[in-house]
Motif scaffolding. Sequence first.
Motif, short mmCIF file in Angstrom:
data_model
loop_
_atom_site.label_atom_id
_atom_site.label_comp_id
_atom_site.label_asym_id
_atom_site.label_seq_id
_atom_site.Cartn_x
_atom_site.Cartn_y
_atom_site.Cartn_z
N GLY A 470 0.82 -1.21 0.00
CA GLY A 470 0.00 0.00 0.00
C GLY A 470 0.85 1.25 0.00
N ASN A 471 0.19 2.37 0.17
CA ASN A 471 0.85 3.67 0.11
C ASN A 471 1.53 3.98 1.44
OD1 ASN A 471 1.59 6.31 -0.12
ND2 ASN A 471 -0.44 7.08 -0.68
N PRO A 472 2.86 4.14 1.45
CA PRO A 472 3.58 4.41 2.71
C PRO A 472 3.06 5.66 3.42
CG PRO A 472 5.13 3.89 0.97
CD PRO A 472 3.78 4.00 0.32
N LEU A 473 2.60 6.64 2.68
CA LEU A 473 2.10 7.86 3.32
C LEU A 473 0.87 7.55 4.15
CD1 LEU A 473 2.48 10.46 0.43
CD2 LEU A 473 3.97 10.11 2.42
N ASP A 474 0.10 6.57 3.67
CA ASP A 474 -1.13 6.18 4.35
C ASP A 474 -0.82 5.48 5.68
OD1 ASP A 474 -3.84 6.37 4.11
OD2 ASP A 474 -4.08 4.34 3.34
N HIS A 475 0.36 4.88 5.77
CA HIS A 475 0.74 4.17 6.99
C HIS A 475 1.49 5.05 7.98
CE1 HIS A 475 -0.48 0.72 4.81
NE2 HIS A 475 0.57 0.67 4.03
N HIS A 476 1.80 6.26 7.58
CA HIS A 476 2.65 7.12 8.40
C HIS A 476 1.78 7.95 9.32
CE1 HIS A 476 5.69 9.95 9.63
NE2 HIS A 476 6.61 9.33 8.90
N GLU A 477 1.61 7.45 10.55
CA GLU A 477 0.62 8.05 11.44
C GLU A 477 0.92 9.50 11.81
OE1 GLU A 477 -2.31 6.63 12.18
OE2 GLU A 477 -1.65 5.01 10.84
N THR A 478 2.19 9.82 12.11
CA THR A 478 2.47 11.19 12.57
C THR A 478 2.44 12.20 11.43
OG1 THR A 478 4.85 10.76 12.36
CG2 THR A 478 3.87 10.46 14.54
N TRP A 479 2.73 11.73 10.23
CA TRP A 479 2.67 12.66 9.08
C TRP A 479 1.22 12.90 8.69
CZ3 TRP A 479 0.98 12.42 3.96
CH2 TRP A 479 1.44 13.44 3.11
N LYS A 480 0.45 11.82 8.75
CA LYS A 480 -0.90 11.83 8.24
C LYS A 480 -1.86 12.65 9.12
CE LYS A 480 -4.06 8.12 7.59
NZ LYS A 480 -4.23 6.69 7.28
N HIS A 481 -1.71 12.55 10.41
CA HIS A 481 -2.64 13.24 11.31
C HIS A 481 -2.16 14.65 11.59
CE1 HIS A 481 -5.16 9.74 12.19
NE2 HIS A 481 -4.03 9.05 12.04
N VAL A 482 -2.98 15.63 11.20
CA VAL A 482 -2.63 17.04 11.41
C VAL A 482 -3.88 17.78 11.86
CG1 VAL A 482 -0.72 17.25 9.79
CG2 VAL A 482 -3.08 17.47 8.97
N PRO A 483 -3.68 18.91 12.52
CA PRO A 483 -4.86 19.72 12.83
C PRO A 483 -5.38 20.40 11.57
CG PRO A 483 -2.85 20.75 13.67
CD PRO A 483 -2.44 19.44 13.08
N CYS A 484 -6.69 20.57 11.49
CA CYS A 484 -7.28 21.24 10.32
C CYS A 484 -6.82 22.69 10.28
CB CYS A 484 -8.80 21.18 10.43
SG CYS A 484 -9.62 22.23 9.20
N PRO A 485 -6.33 23.15 9.13
CA PRO A 485 -5.87 24.54 9.02
C PRO A 485 -7.01 25.53 9.26
CG PRO A 485 -5.21 23.25 7.10
CD PRO A 485 -6.18 22.42 7.88
N ALA A 486 -8.25 25.09 9.04
CA ALA A 486 -9.37 26.02 9.18
C ALA A 486 -9.91 26.05 10.60
CB ALA A 486 -10.50 25.63 8.21
N CYS A 487 -10.21 24.87 11.16
CA CYS A 487 -10.86 24.86 12.47
C CYS A 487 -9.98 24.34 13.59
CB CYS A 487 -12.16 24.04 12.40
SG CYS A 487 -11.86 22.25 12.27
N GLY A 488 -8.82 23.79 13.25
CA GLY A 488 -7.92 23.30 14.27
C GLY A 488 -8.28 21.93 14.82
N GLY A 489 -9.40 21.40 14.35
CA GLY A 489 -9.83 20.08 14.79
C GLY A 489 -9.02 18.98 14.13
N PRO A 490 -9.28 17.72 14.52
CA PRO A 490 -8.52 16.61 13.95
C PRO A 490 -8.80 16.46 12.45
CG PRO A 490 -10.36 15.79 15.26
CD PRO A 490 -10.31 17.28 15.47
N ALA A 491 -7.72 16.25 11.70
CA ALA A 491 -7.86 16.12 10.25
C ALA A 491 -6.77 15.19 9.73
CB ALA A 491 -7.75 17.49 9.58
#
Length: 862
Positions: A470-491
């Motif tokens: 599969g896609n390595p980016l999809d498995h990269h938990e710390t890279w993948k999970h970021v706060p939403c630039p608009a609302c700051g919520g989980p994204a």
Amino acid sequence: MHFHMSRYSFKDIEARWQARWESEQCFAATEEPSRPKYYVLEMFPYPSGRIHMGHVRNYTMGDVVARFMRARGYNVLHPMGWDAFGLPAENAAIERGIDPSEWTYGNIDTMRRQLKALGLSLDWSREFATCDESYYHQQQKLFLALLRNGLAYRRESWVNWDPVDHTVLANEQVVDGRGWRSGALIERRKLNQWFFRTTAFSDSLLEALQTLDRWPERVKLMQQNWIGRSEGACVLFRLKGRDDRLEVFTTRPDTLFGASFCAISPNHPITQALAESDPRLADFIARCNRLGTSEEAIETAEKEGIDTGLRALHPFDPDWELPVYAANFVLMEYGTGAIFGCPAHDQRDLEFARKYGLPVVPVVAPDGSDPATFSIGDEAYTGDGRLIHSRFLDGLAVPEAKATVTQRLEAAGDGAGTVSYRLRDWGISRQRYWGCPIPVVHCERCGVVPVPEDALPVVLPRDVRFDVPGNPLDHHETWKHVPCPACGGPALRETDTMDTFVDSSWYFVRFCSPHADAPVVGSAAAYWLPVDQYIGGIEHAILHLLYARFFTRAMAATGYLDLEEPFAGLFTQGMVCHETYRDEAGKWLFPTEVTMNDAGQAVHAASGRPVTVGRSESMSKSKRNVVDPETIIATYGADTARLFMLSDTPPDRDLDWSDAGVEGAWRFVNRLWRMVAETELPMAARDAPAPEGFDPSGPGAAQETLRAVHKAINDVTADLERFGFNRAVARVRELTNAVAVLSEADPAAAWVRRQAFETLTQLIGPMMPHLGEALWEALGHETTLATAAWPTADPALVVDDTVTIAVQVNGKLRGTLELPRDAEEGDVRSAVLSLPVVAEFVAGRTPRRVVVVRNRIVNVVV
RNA sequence: GCGGGCGUGGCGGAAUUGGUAGACGCGCUGGACUCAAAAUCCAGUUCUGGCAACAGAGUGUCGGUUCGACUCCGACCGCCCGCACCA
């Protein structure tokens, strides 16, 4: 024994001049608005590891153009970079555990060194790789600009899915319907993906082709057919027992009364819905999906259909029912994903109708045929004619019938005239690591949110795993999970990266201002663009060029460029081919592993076992029929390799590699060196005036050589202007032969020899630049040939006073005749008629006609 | 399957775009130089017949247009490229 018999020592000479070009910055380009510019670009290479002969051919051609145009006074931009994202780096990571970035930059270092050894007149200060953060940073800005302008959007579309590796496969990775690594039967799957709206520019992309007068006609034709504008009608068929309608696109509404069935794509929503309660249909769809997404695979598969049980009602006759088939050859991506079949006038429909026993009713009869008896055999009739068996259309010509049907459909609300394109929007999503990250974030609350410009670039993480499918980016938990630039919520970050065709769709723009902290610097782009001469393989005739043309329009629409077409001139070169070799087990062998035995048979050098010699094919790693340019350069030097690439074969045709051909080029390099640098014959001083009383137009060996010199200037210049490199080489060799026979030692010959040697050196300069510089220096010049002006011919010396006229009797050559140029037609006629040969063949008859073509031929017809 | 292209000596190709088919190179043959070889130089080299002069045939195949066709038109054969996720 001649002491100077030693061969031309290319190793020292090539290294020395490459160093001097670099130290004098001969090829660094700067904007000089007062000077005419010329932008030469060869398609940049993928850093696969080592350069191959195709690169040598491509870059040699571009370098000839660059040096030639520089000599003619143009301010030349000739840059180089690396198309560095893509699958092979990931394959190396999966197969050998190598970091894609290290693999790529390592390859680039090797290939840069190899390219430099070719002595290309490149401005290396502009070099970049598309995987450089600084490049894809700018590309992410461009993506956001397209997104803001509605030119980028997201929708569902199909991919090849490997159910074992849980990976999306490229078409190339699907072999006979199976995944190349897992061997599993592949499936089509729907994923949400990003698209660029290429269709927003369908008409512009089509119409502007007409303005590209320096593009090959065949490439323009291919692009035109790819865009595939077709005028027709959509017809809304009522469906028996249902409220919805089946929308069908056709280019032949005139044949509506010849319809005998409708066919819909396996992926049509109606088919999908019916399949839920019809296992037979579900099974058929599953089988079709195993063909993958490649149009080629779908179109070459045997035509198959399955009756859905639905009945479509003819728009002009509610009692006329047409069976609705789900058919494997109907593409969901084209038109409406549904057709009506008129077997009499469409070959594919005819074959389908014969297979399923459907009626074949001709409704167009060719002019001159009898409508009562006209019938269809094995071939559909696709030509013009008059309508028959078509009620209110009977007797009309095809165009009138089309218009009439369309009007009636519109009036009844059963359809409308439409224009359809084959061109689809460009799917740019790749479920892969080694590409430009798509700079958006998916927020549970806000949906798709663009990454703010000041937060760019979205950088590829280096700590990724390739041991899980599969896609390595999809498995990269710390890279993948970021706060939403608009609302700051989980994204979540978008884990798709961009198609590498995006990278190569604007690199030619970036070369104008490669270090800027913006995608483009307006003034630089305005000065250098468009590319005046683009050179690359014919295999890119459609996709890459179309995407680059689209992207240029998109950049114009978003305010980055003021330009419609990126490439004013295009040249598509042929490929480099070599024989293929296989051992008894069928394993491919490298040419270096094969030798001839005493019986003249090809054998494996190490084992002596027989080898099967296959026909010449495009050099490829997989078939091992490759010759390493580095070996050739080490053995013969760059100039020899370059000369061989330019000789013999026209540049747009496939070139067959031959060892004998390289030897021939090597001999010529040495011959020139001996003749010019080691001449023992007297030669006038530089810039010496012609000897007193020398008449350049007069008779004599020296004069003849001088005329050959000026003709060569004319011919080589014309050949280089129209990419006739092979002809230019032939003309140079002719001049060499002409100069070689001038053995006189008198002042006239000495003066002409100086002219000849200087000219010869200048003419070979673009093709064999190191030898050119070495000879230029030997002739006493202190400045480089690379910065010298192109020679000009004296018009008085390029035309001969007499011409040889071919004499034919009844179109058959019977002799020739030497006459003054532009002789009176009457004089030519009587000179010909008084020839004994002519009299013999005329044999007393009176000539019926005498055709005289000025300075060329006379044909006596009896 | 659909779209685009290519086809000329033993080989790569040239032919001013309808006007001397085979330029230039490779290969081959013969000769010169050399003790010999390599390298170099000279000559020949489309095919058939002929010692030769010369004659006939010839540009994938078949047919057509033209005074004249490698070149233009039609049909066919063979090969190559692309077909949307290889680059």
